[in-house]
Design a protein around this motif. Structure first.
Motif, PDB file in Angstrom:
ATOM      1  N   GLY A   1       0.789  -1.232   0.000  1.00  7.03           N
ATOM      2  CA  GLY A   1       0.000   0.000   0.000  1.00  7.03           C
ATOM      3  C   GLY A   1       0.814   1.271   0.000  1.00  7.03           C
ATOM      4  N   THR A   2       2.139   1.159   0.199  1.00  7.69           N
ATOM      5  CA  THR A   2       2.968   2.363   0.098  1.00  7.69           C
ATOM      6  C   THR A   2       2.960   2.845  -1.348  1.00  7.69           C
ATOM      7  N   VAL A   3       3.011   4.136  -1.519  1.00  2.00           N
ATOM      8  CA  VAL A   3       3.020   4.710  -2.877  1.00  2.00           C
ATOM      9  C   VAL A   3       4.476   5.023  -3.216  1.00  2.00           C
ATOM     10  N   LEU A   4       5.153   4.051  -3.814  1.00  2.00           N
ATOM     11  CA  LEU A   4       6.583   4.175  -4.080  1.00  2.00           C
ATOM     12  C   LEU A   4       6.857   4.662  -5.501  1.00  2.00           C
ATOM     13  N   ARG A   5       7.925   5.438  -5.624  1.00  2.00           N
ATOM     14  CA  ARG A   5       8.436   5.792  -6.955  1.00  2.00           C
ATOM     15  C   ARG A   5       9.683   4.973  -7.276  1.00  2.00           C
ATOM     16  N   TYR A   6      10.350   4.439  -6.244  1.00  2.00           N
ATOM     17  CA  TYR A   6      11.610   3.704  -6.408  1.00  2.00           C
ATOM     18  C   TYR A   6      11.554   2.429  -5.581  1.00  2.00           C
ATOM     19  N   LEU A   7      11.876   1.277  -6.224  1.00  2.00           N
ATOM     20  CA  LEU A   7      11.918   0.000  -5.516  1.00  2.00           C
ATOM     21  C   LEU A   7      13.092  -0.816  -6.043  1.00  2.00           C
ATOM     22  N   ASN A   8      13.978  -1.219  -5.125  1.00  2.00           N
ATOM     23  CA  ASN A   8      15.156  -2.009  -5.490  1.00  2.00           C
ATOM     24  C   ASN A   8      15.130  -3.318  -4.710  1.00  2.00           C
ATOM     25  N   LEU A   9      14.962  -4.444  -5.431  1.00  2.00           N
ATOM     26  CA  LEU A   9      14.938  -5.773  -4.823  1.00  2.00           C
ATOM     27  C   LEU A   9      16.084  -6.628  -5.333  1.00  2.00           C
ATOM     28  N   SER A  10      17.157  -6.001  -5.784  1.00  2.00           N
ATOM     29  CA  SER A  10      18.271  -6.709  -6.404  1.00  2.00           C
ATOM     30  C   SER A  10      19.054  -7.570  -5.397  1.00  2.00           C
ATOM     31  N   ASP A  11      19.834  -8.498  -5.942  1.00  5.59           N
ATOM     32  CA  ASP A  11      20.796  -9.304  -5.174  1.00  5.59           C
ATOM     33  C   ASP A  11      20.138 -10.119  -4.068  1.00  5.59           C
ATOM     34  N   ASN A  12      18.958 -10.655  -4.348  1.00 11.27           N
ATOM     35  CA  ASN A  12      18.264 -11.461  -3.342  1.00 11.27           C
ATOM     36  C   ASN A  12      17.956 -12.881  -3.816  1.00 11.27           C
ATOM     37  N   ALA A  13      18.496 -13.272  -4.970  1.00  8.91           N
ATOM     38  CA  ALA A  13      18.266 -14.624  -5.503  1.00  8.91           C
ATOM     39  C   ALA A  13      16.778 -14.983  -5.429  1.00  8.91           C
ATOM     40  N   LEU A  14      15.953 -14.093  -5.925  1.00  5.77           N
ATOM     41  CA  LEU A  14      14.510 -14.247  -5.774  1.00  5.77           C
ATOM     42  C   LEU A  14      13.952 -15.489  -6.461  1.00  5.77           C
ATOM     43  N   GLY A  15      14.219 -15.615  -7.770  1.00  9.69           N
ATOM     44  CA  GLY A  15      13.541 -16.651  -8.515  1.00  9.69           C
ATOM     45  C   GLY A  15      12.038 -16.389  -8.491  1.00  9.69           C
ATOM     46  N   GLU A  16      11.258 -17.311  -9.006  1.00 11.28           N
ATOM     47  CA  GLU A  16       9.812 -17.105  -9.022  1.00 11.28           C
ATOM     48  C   GLU A  16       9.240 -17.059  -7.604  1.00 11.28           C
ATOM     49  N   LYS A  17       9.754 -17.926  -6.707  1.00  8.10           N
ATOM     50  CA  LYS A  17       9.247 -17.941  -5.333  1.00  8.10           C
ATOM     51  C   LYS A  17       9.476 -16.598  -4.648  1.00  8.10           C
ATOM     52  N   GLY A  18      10.652 -16.033  -4.869  1.00 13.89           N
ATOM     53  CA  GLY A  18      10.974 -14.744  -4.254  1.00 13.89           C
ATOM     54  C   GLY A  18      10.108 -13.627  -4.806  1.00 13.89           C
ATOM     55  N   VAL A  19       9.906 -13.636  -6.115  1.00 16.72           N
ATOM     56  CA  VAL A  19       9.055 -12.609  -6.730  1.00 16.72           C
ATOM     57  C   VAL A  19       7.651 -12.679  -6.142  1.00 16.72           C
ATOM     58  N   ARG A  20       7.139 -13.896  -6.018  1.00 16.01           N
ATOM     59  CA  ARG A  20       5.773 -14.048  -5.491  1.00 16.01           C
ATOM     60  C   ARG A  20       5.718 -13.765  -3.987  1.00 16.01           C
ATOM     61  N   ALA A  21       6.844 -13.952  -3.291  1.00 18.16           N
ATOM     62  CA  ALA A  21       6.890 -13.590  -1.871  1.00 18.16           C
ATOM     63  C   ALA A  21       6.684 -12.085  -1.700  1.00 18.16           C
ATOM     64  N   PHE A  22       7.089 -11.319  -2.702  1.00 19.98           N
ATOM     65  CA  PHE A  22       6.882  -9.869  -2.683  1.00 19.98           C
ATOM     66  C   PHE A  22       5.576  -9.479  -3.380  1.00 19.98           C
ATOM     67  N   GLY A  23       4.712 -10.442  -3.589  1.00 14.88           N
ATOM     68  CA  GLY A  23       3.484 -10.212  -4.343  1.00 14.88           C
ATOM     69  C   GLY A  23       2.621  -9.098  -3.788  1.00 14.88           C
ATOM     70  N   ALA A  24       2.420  -9.089  -2.460  1.00 13.55           N
ATOM     71  CA  ALA A  24       1.547  -8.065  -1.865  1.00 13.55           C
ATOM     72  C   ALA A  24       2.069  -6.664  -2.149  1.00 13.55           C
TER      73      ALA A  24
END
Length: 510
Positions: A183-206
């Motif tokens: 719900g934060t209204v962000l202009r900048y988001l950096n999720l680099s260097d976290n070995a996300l993969g699909e599971k990681g991307v979906r973990a940040f789904g909300a």
């Protein structure tokens, strides 16, 4: 506290002296934090007389004051200047704990580190938790603090914040942060260097699903596979305002590139796109090229180190005709070969009038492509950096390129023709070309076949020009004895003579 923080001391002489305004702001923050902490300490000792709380207050305030003194004056870019009571004071907007070595953070340390974010009325709108690895418990400490900042946060950097954690713990941390920041209204988001993969991307789904105003998104070195790329495309509801998108160093592949292409088509304001080192081949390259045709506001494009090949290079050349605002293009190591390089050069020649950086190194480009490249370069008067390293231009190609970089290219700062089988004549030509450029900084001709006398001539030419020989890069990989095995000695001597003649037309003095 204000007087002590703004008076000259051993610390101020080493780290810098705080202004009275900045000292007052820190003193007020320390007073608020320590009073709250001391009050909690007192409440936990119902039978005490308060003396231990006073001692605790003194110890904590001294510790925080010393931290402020060692940190020194805040840089202006980390805050905003406002007028209060007729005096200018710095209001901190960036909260950054990324300094120093990467460390693991547990709950208690997280509570201490993040305490400034709990001060009522703070002005932090940007947070950087990079380079610190949060445990699940530490994430639970951070969550309510982040929830309290939802209305004021605009920039969040969570790059490299679960390093070394077991996968289940890392995913849990991501979900906790994602829910807290939803719900934060962000202009900048950096999720680099976290070995996300699909599971990681979906973990940040909300968090991702709630972003409709993102302007900058960074997903570098995240294991973004085909499935993960599709998840990113699926989860982010709108990229209408996106200006920066970076996917560097992932395992995206062709199918992942198709998903990214769909994201590009939904990003009409995109200005900076990076999709380098992502294992994208010809099919994916073709899809990216078609999508880039819709990004007419692009200023910087970086597709280095992929497996595009000639066909994708031809498709990319068509996209270049639409990118009239582009100023930086990085296309090294794409297997473009002569055909792809010529097509791109021909397209850029008539478009991209403000091009400042052109990187097309490592593409197996030979002398055959040199005329087309030269025509393109000649038209780009604003060119500051030209990278043609690890090709096969040889002396004759170097002379052709050198001629294109004539007297009109006064803004040139860097020229890289390293590892191009260049010998004495080509090296002398390039030295002469850059010697009179007032802002020139680096000539890289390493990894070639320049004899010792040729190197001496290059240094002498540079000394006589507007630059010193300091602009000459390292020559530790130059091979004075090297030569093209395919050429006979007689042919080599004849070519050298012809090139010597061409140098006179370039006004290169012997």
């Amino acid at each position: 506290m204000t007087k002590n923080l703004s008076s000259e001391t051993i610390c101020s002489r080493r780290y810098g002296l705080l202004s009275k305004e900045e000292a007052y702001e820190n003193a007020k923050r320390i007073e608020d934090e320590c009073f709250i902490a001391a009050s909690e300490h007192f409440q936990n000792e119902p039978d005490g007389d308060g003396s231990s709380a006073v001692q605790f207050y003194a110890k904590q305030s001294s510790k925080l004051m010393l931290e402020v003194l060692k940190r020194g004056p805040k840089a202006k870019e980390n805050g905003e200047v406002t007028e209060v009571g007729g005096l200018a004071k710095t209001v901190e907007t960036l909260f950054d704990i990324s300094g120093g070595k990467r460390t693991f953070i547990e709950a208690e340390e997280a509570r201490e580190l993040l305490r400034p974010l709990t001060v009522q009325g703070n002005s932090y709108s940007k947070i950087c938790f990079s380079n610190r690895s949060f445990s699940v418990e530490a994430a639970h400490v951070a969550a309510p603090i982040l929830v309290s900042l939802k209305k004021q946060l605009t920039e969040v950097n969570l790059s490299d914040f679960v390093a070394g954690r077991p996968q289940d713990d890392a995913l849990e941390v991501m979900k906790i942060f994602s829910s807290a920041l939803e719900g934060t209204v962000l202009r900048y988001l950096n999720l680099s260097d976290n070995a996300l993969g699909e599971k990681g991307v979906r973990a940040f789904g909300a968090l991702l699903k709630s972003q409709k105003d993102l302007e900058e998104l960074y997903l570098m070195n995240d294991g973004i596979s085909e499935e993960a790329a599709k998840a990113v495309c699926e989860l982010i509801p709108s990229t209408d305002k996106l200006t920066t998108l970076h996917f560097h160093n992932n395992m995206t592949g062709d199918e992942g590139a198709v998903a990214i292409s769909e994201l590009l088509k939904r990003s009409p304001l995109l200005e900076d796109f990076r999709c380098s080192s992502t294992r994208v081949g010809s099919n994916g390259g073709n899809e990216l090229a078609k999508a880039l045709e819709t990004c007419t506001h692009l200023r910087k494009i970086d597709l280095r180190d992929n497996i595009f090949g000639v066909d994708a290079g031809l498709a990319l050349s068509k996209a270049m005709e639409k990118l009239v605002h582009v100023t930086e293009i990085y296309l090294s190591y794409l297997n473009l070969e002569d055909k792809g390089a010529i097509a791109i050069a021909n397209a850029l020649k008539n478009f991209a009038p403000s091009l400042q950086v052109l990187d097309i190194g490592g593409n197996d480009i030979t002398l055959n492509a040199a005329p087309a490249l030269a025509d393109c370069i000649t038209a780009k008067k604003s060119l500051r950096k030209l990278f043609l390293f690890e090709n096969e231009l040889k002396d004759q190609g170097a002379v052709v390129i050198g001629k294109a970089l004539g007297d009109d290219h006064l803004q040139l700062e860097e020229l890289d023709l390293s590892s191009n089988m260049i010998r004495r004549v080509g090296a002398r030509c390039l030295a002469q070309v850059v010697s009179n450029k007032p802002d020139f900084k680096l000539l890289n001709i390493n990894g070639n076949f320049i004899p010792d006398e040729g190197i001496d001539e290059v240094k002498e030419i540079l000394k006589k020009g507007k630059n010193s020989e300091d602009v000459l890069g390292s020559l530790d990989e130059n091979d004075p004895e090297g030569e093209d095995e395919e050429e006979e000695d007689g042919d080599a001597e004849e070519e050298q003579g012809q090139l010597e003649s061409k140098l006179h037309h370039l006004k290169v003095e012997d």
